[in-house]
Motif scaffolding. Structure first.
Motif, PDB file in Angstrom:
ATOM      1  N   GLY A  57       0.833  -1.188   0.000  1.00  0.00           N
ATOM      2  CA  GLY A  57       0.000   0.000   0.000  1.00  0.00           C
ATOM      3  C   GLY A  57       0.871   1.243   0.000  1.00  0.00           C
ATOM      4  N   ILE A  58       0.289   2.384  -0.368  1.00  0.00           N
ATOM      5  CA  ILE A  58       1.033   3.643  -0.405  1.00  0.00           C
ATOM      6  C   ILE A  58       1.596   3.966   0.976  1.00  0.00           C
ATOM      7  N   ASN A  59       2.894   4.271   1.019  1.00  0.00           N
ATOM      8  CA  ASN A  59       3.590   4.599   2.271  1.00  0.00           C
ATOM      9  C   ASN A  59       3.382   3.529   3.339  1.00  0.00           C
ATOM     10  N   SER A  60       3.376   2.263   2.899  1.00  0.00           N
ATOM     11  CA  SER A  60       3.139   1.150   3.814  1.00  0.00           C
ATOM     12  C   SER A  60       4.112   0.026   3.497  1.00  0.00           C
ATOM     13  N   THR A  61       4.344  -0.813   4.479  1.00  0.00           N
ATOM     14  CA  THR A  61       5.175  -1.998   4.264  1.00  0.00           C
ATOM     15  C   THR A  61       4.324  -3.250   4.179  1.00  0.00           C
ATOM     16  N   GLN A  62       3.018  -3.077   4.117  1.00  0.00           N
ATOM     17  CA  GLN A  62       2.088  -4.204   4.087  1.00  0.00           C
ATOM     18  C   GLN A  62       1.507  -4.411   2.694  1.00  0.00           C
ATOM     19  N   PHE A  63       1.412  -5.677   2.306  1.00  0.00           N
ATOM     20  CA  PHE A  63       0.781  -6.024   1.040  1.00  0.00           C
ATOM     21  C   PHE A  63      -0.734  -6.055   1.243  1.00  0.00           C
ATOM     22  N   LYS A  64      -1.442  -5.313   0.404  1.00  0.00           N
ATOM     23  CA  LYS A  64      -2.893  -5.196   0.553  1.00  0.00           C
ATOM     24  C   LYS A  64      -3.635  -5.713  -0.674  1.00  0.00           C
ATOM     25  N   CYS A 137       6.445   7.732  -6.904  1.00  0.00           N
ATOM     26  CA  CYS A 137       6.019   6.390  -6.470  1.00  0.00           C
ATOM     27  C   CYS A 137       7.216   5.448  -6.569  1.00  0.00           C
ATOM     28  N   SER A 138       8.299   5.851  -5.919  1.00  0.00           N
ATOM     29  CA  SER A 138       9.593   5.178  -6.063  1.00  0.00           C
ATOM     30  C   SER A 138       9.556   3.711  -5.685  1.00  0.00           C
ATOM     31  N   GLN A 139       8.844   3.385  -4.609  1.00  0.00           N
ATOM     32  CA  GLN A 139       8.849   2.002  -4.143  1.00  0.00           C
ATOM     33  C   GLN A 139       8.202   1.068  -5.154  1.00  0.00           C
ATOM     34  N   ASP A 140       7.246   1.585  -5.924  1.00  0.00           N
ATOM     35  CA  ASP A 140       6.632   0.762  -6.972  1.00  0.00           C
ATOM     36  C   ASP A 140       7.666   0.377  -8.025  1.00  0.00           C
ATOM     37  N   ILE A 141       8.483   1.343  -8.438  1.00  0.00           N
ATOM     38  CA  ILE A 141       9.520   1.071  -9.436  1.00  0.00           C
ATOM     39  C   ILE A 141      10.565   0.112  -8.867  1.00  0.00           C
TER      40      ILE A 141
END
Length: 359
Positions: A57-64, A137-141
């Motif tokens: 999730g956005i600004n999260s470490t959890q898979f949603k 959205c750096s973490q997505d890349i």
């Protein structure tokens, strides 16, 4: 990691001497910009694989339960790729956009594997994700890069050698790639090289530019695509939440209002001004340029959407001191245009630059 941070200046001067010339009837920045809108898409490659990439999730470490959707295209069978190239689209775009498919086709014919990525919530990936991308959205890349390396690297290079990994971003897609490279915390660089075409490195100046009265129809077209992208989701269209979202979106008239109402708050920024400041890579380029791999920026002076001056000023301040970043400013070309008598000039320039980097 490809040791290509410094392309020999003589070789780059030869490449740089290949000046862009407009193709009739696409004369001027506006016609160069809209030309691809009238083009028919390429047929899909026969050697293609649909890839789903899990993201938190956005600004999260959890898979949603959200995923990115991308397409891995390979060159002809039994040919080991020269490298892998990640391609990212611009604002309101997707992997279906003609320019992105044309660019991928150019790389495929030259022996590269390509991965066309739908950013968070874009294109056909809209149904796999209830949130939307931002300029940072750096973490997505980073998640996409790690997923490709973990699941496809050995297959692509047959366990024989390291596979060079480049990235090419069109417009905002380039902004996102630059930010991801700065936000990456690994020991090596995220990519072996990045090429950006018509990329906004200063979001505030780009916002002010698209707000000009001459760009009224451009902005209307873009904002309608963005609003449609948000509303086409798996949210129950009869729910109260959907009704509130539709009412909120229908009141939005400009891209800045869209960012103020949706992008900035959804990504944890205090205001749209805070978002534009912190998601503009120009400040990181000036202060953390060593974090970048070898990088190419291409921009036209007659770009009607994204002003060229931030990139031009960057060229003056950096090129004399750092050979890691190459900046090309052309007189003509429009926004992601560069349509010449021999095809798309920027597509060919980027391909030649990547091949020079490999050599």
């Amino acid at each position: 990691m490809v040791q290509s941070n410094n392309i020999k200046n003589d070789n780059f001067k030869i490449l740089q001497s290949q000046e862009f010339k407009e193709c009739f009837p696409w004369i001027g920045g506006d016609l160069q910009t809209i030309r691809d809108t009238f083009c028919i898409n390429f047929k899909s490659s026969k050697n293609i694989e649909k890839v789903l990439i899990p993201i938190n999730g956005i600004n999260s470490t959890q898979f949603k339960g959200e995923f990115l959707l991308g397409y891995l295209d390979l060159p002809e069978k039994n040919i080991m790729p020269k490298g892998l190239i990640l391609l990212t689209h611009g604002l309101g775009g997707s992997t279906r956009r003609y320019g992105l498919r044309r660019l991928a086709n150019k790389f495929l014919k030259d022996g590269f594997a390509t991965f066309r990525l739908n950013l968070r919530g874009a294109g056909a990936g809209r149904y796999l994700c209830s949130s939307n991308y931002s300029a940072r959205c750096s973490q997505d890349i980073i998640s996409a890069v790690n997923f490709l390396k973990n699941n496809y690297y050995s297959k692509l290079c047959n366990n024989e050698k390291f596979l060079p990994f480049f990235a090419v971003g069109l417009s905002l897609g380039g902004t996102i790639l630059l930010n991801a490279s700065f936000d990456y915390k690994g020991e090596d660089k995220l990519f072996d090289g990045i090429a950006c075409v018509s990329t906004p490195i200063d979001l505030l100046s780009s916002s002010e530019c698209i707000e000009k009265s001459r760009n009224y129809f451009y902005q209307k077209w873009l904002i309608n695509r963005l609003k449609k992208q948000v509303l086409i989701s798996d949210i129950n269209s009869y729910s109260e939440k959907y009704s509130q979202l539709r009412k909120k979106i229908n009141s939005i008239k400009t891209i800045k209002e869209f960012d103020e109402c949706l992008t900035a708050p959804n990504w944890g920024y205090s205001s749209v001004e805070d978002y534009y400041l912190k998601a503009s890579p120009i400040y990181s380029i000036k202060n953390k340029i060593s974090n970048l791999p070898t990088t190419l920026l291409i921009h036209a002076k007659d770009d009607p959407w994204v002003p060229y001056m931030p990139t031009f000023n960057l060229k003056d301040s950096l090129n004399k001191l750092n050979d890691n970043i190459k900046i090309i400013i052309t007189e003509k070309g429009g926004h992601n245009g560069y349509h010449s008598p021999k095809g798309c000039w920027s597509d060919k320039f980027v391909l030649n630059w990547i091949n020079l980097s490999l050599n």
